[in-house]
Design a protein around this motif. Structure first.
Motif, short mmCIF file in Angstrom:
data_model
loop_
_atom_site.label_atom_id
_atom_site.label_comp_id
_atom_site.label_asym_id
_atom_site.label_seq_id
_atom_site.Cartn_x
_atom_site.Cartn_y
_atom_site.Cartn_z
N LYS A 283 -67.39 -98.93 59.22
CA LYS A 283 -67.62 -100.30 58.74
C LYS A 283 -66.66 -100.65 57.61
CE LYS A 283 -72.07 -99.88 57.82
NZ LYS A 283 -73.45 -100.27 57.46
N ARG B 42 -58.78 -102.18 60.61
CA ARG B 42 -57.85 -102.04 61.73
C ARG B 42 -56.48 -102.45 61.18
NH1 ARG B 42 -58.42 -101.09 67.00
NH2 ARG B 42 -57.83 -103.16 67.61
N GLU C 86 -60.49 -107.18 60.46
CA GLU C 86 -61.71 -106.61 61.00
C GLU C 86 -61.77 -105.11 60.73
OE1 GLU C 86 -61.98 -106.50 65.32
OE2 GLU C 86 -59.85 -106.06 65.45
N SER C 87 -62.98 -104.57 60.72
CA SER C 87 -63.16 -103.13 60.58
C SER C 87 -63.17 -102.48 61.97
CB SER C 87 -64.47 -102.82 59.86
OG SER C 87 -65.58 -103.12 60.71
N ALA D 61 -65.55 -100.67 63.05
CA ALA D 61 -66.90 -100.87 63.57
C ALA D 61 -67.05 -102.25 64.22
CB ALA D 61 -67.93 -100.69 62.46
N GLU D 62 -66.50 -103.27 63.59
CA GLU D 62 -66.57 -104.61 64.18
C GLU D 62 -65.85 -104.64 65.52
OE1 GLU D 62 -66.69 -107.53 60.31
OE2 GLU D 62 -64.85 -106.38 60.68
N HIS D 63 -64.69 -104.04 65.57
CA HIS D 63 -63.94 -103.96 66.82
C HIS D 63 -64.73 -103.21 67.89
CE1 HIS D 63 -60.81 -102.92 69.70
NE2 HIS D 63 -61.03 -101.64 69.45
N SER D 64 -65.30 -102.08 67.52
CA SER D 64 -66.02 -101.25 68.49
C SER D 64 -67.26 -101.95 69.03
CB SER D 64 -66.41 -99.91 67.85
OG SER D 64 -65.24 -99.18 67.54
N PHE D 65 -67.95 -102.70 68.18
CA PHE D 65 -69.14 -103.42 68.63
C PHE D 65 -68.80 -104.39 69.76
CE2 PHE D 65 -71.65 -107.34 68.42
CZ PHE D 65 -72.89 -106.84 68.78
N ARG D 66 -67.82 -105.26 69.52
CA ARG D 66 -67.51 -106.24 70.57
C ARG D 66 -66.88 -105.55 71.77
NH1 ARG D 66 -64.67 -112.01 69.60
NH2 ARG D 66 -63.03 -110.72 68.70
N GLU E 130 -60.70 -107.02 73.77
CA GLU E 130 -61.25 -107.30 72.44
C GLU E 130 -60.11 -107.57 71.46
OE1 GLU E 130 -62.88 -107.72 68.75
OE2 GLU E 130 -61.44 -106.11 69.13
N GLN F 186 -59.55 -111.01 69.39
CA GLN F 186 -59.38 -111.04 67.94
C GLN F 186 -58.08 -111.73 67.56
OE1 GLN F 186 -61.78 -109.78 65.54
NE2 GLN F 186 -60.47 -111.23 64.46
#
Length: 195
Positions: free
Chosen positions: A18, A22, A36-37, A39-44, A137, A141
């Protein structure tokens, strides 16, 4: 060490994602506060993977899990931007995952290691779709950064599209590029106004 301690340590470690930016976006001129972090990337990415697999007839849950774990290694290695990879060896994600999961119970360790190996070796339709989800993703972004005037991410758009493998992902990429990044909320408003 007890199993509970090992599991809790993994949870805390993955929380680092988190706070791990990136880093490639810095080269595109995206401001530090906007990047973005992991974690944010991985979520989407996991959500995109689920949808791709459902549309493709593959296993959505498995594809989503592959995508969810695809960058967990960066809690230890950080995110290495493409330009940095020109000078550094790419960390072995399977080895990092083995180290991360070493103290976990077999029932947790083995499935995580198996999913990371499957993703890295690209030996299943789900793994290919999960990687395409990662690239889509990144494309999404980049388009959002364009909308908000953050840097110049056009190179990321081009490279993300070039790395797509499936016809489905390539077709969706065309739609993503053609559609304004804020079109989703306009569609919601239009639907609400028409009711």
């Amino acid at each position: 060490m007890s199993d509970d301690n090992a599991v809790a340590r993994l949870f805390y470690e993955l929380g680092q994602l988190k706070r791990t930016p990136r880093t490639g976006w810095f080269y595109a001129g995206v401001g530090k506060s906007e990047v973005e972090s992991v974690a944010e990337h991985s979520f989407r990415t996991a959500i995109v993977a689920y949808v791709l697999a459902a549309l493709d007839g593959a296993d959505p849950e498995r594809t989503s899990i592959l995508a969810l774990f695809h960058d967990t290694q960066e809690s230890r290695t950080s995110d290495i931007a493409y330009i940095g990879k020109q000078y550094l060896s790419r960390p072995d994600h399977e080895q990092v995952t083995a180290d991360q999961t070493e103290s976990l119970p077999d029932s947790v360790r083995d499935p995580i290691r198996g999913r990371v190996t499957e993703y890295e070796t690209q030996n299943s339709r789900e793994a290919v779709l999960a990687r395409d989800a990662d690239k889509l993703e990144c494309l999404l972004q980049a388009r959002e950064y364009q909308l908000h005037g953050q840097g110049e991410p056009s190179g990321w758009i081009t490279s993300s599209i070039a790395e797509l493998q499936t016809d489905l992902a390539k077709r969706l990429a065309e739609t993503i590029v053609a559609m304004p990044a804020n079109d989703w909320w306009r569609a919601v408003l239009e639907a609400t106004d028409s009711t």
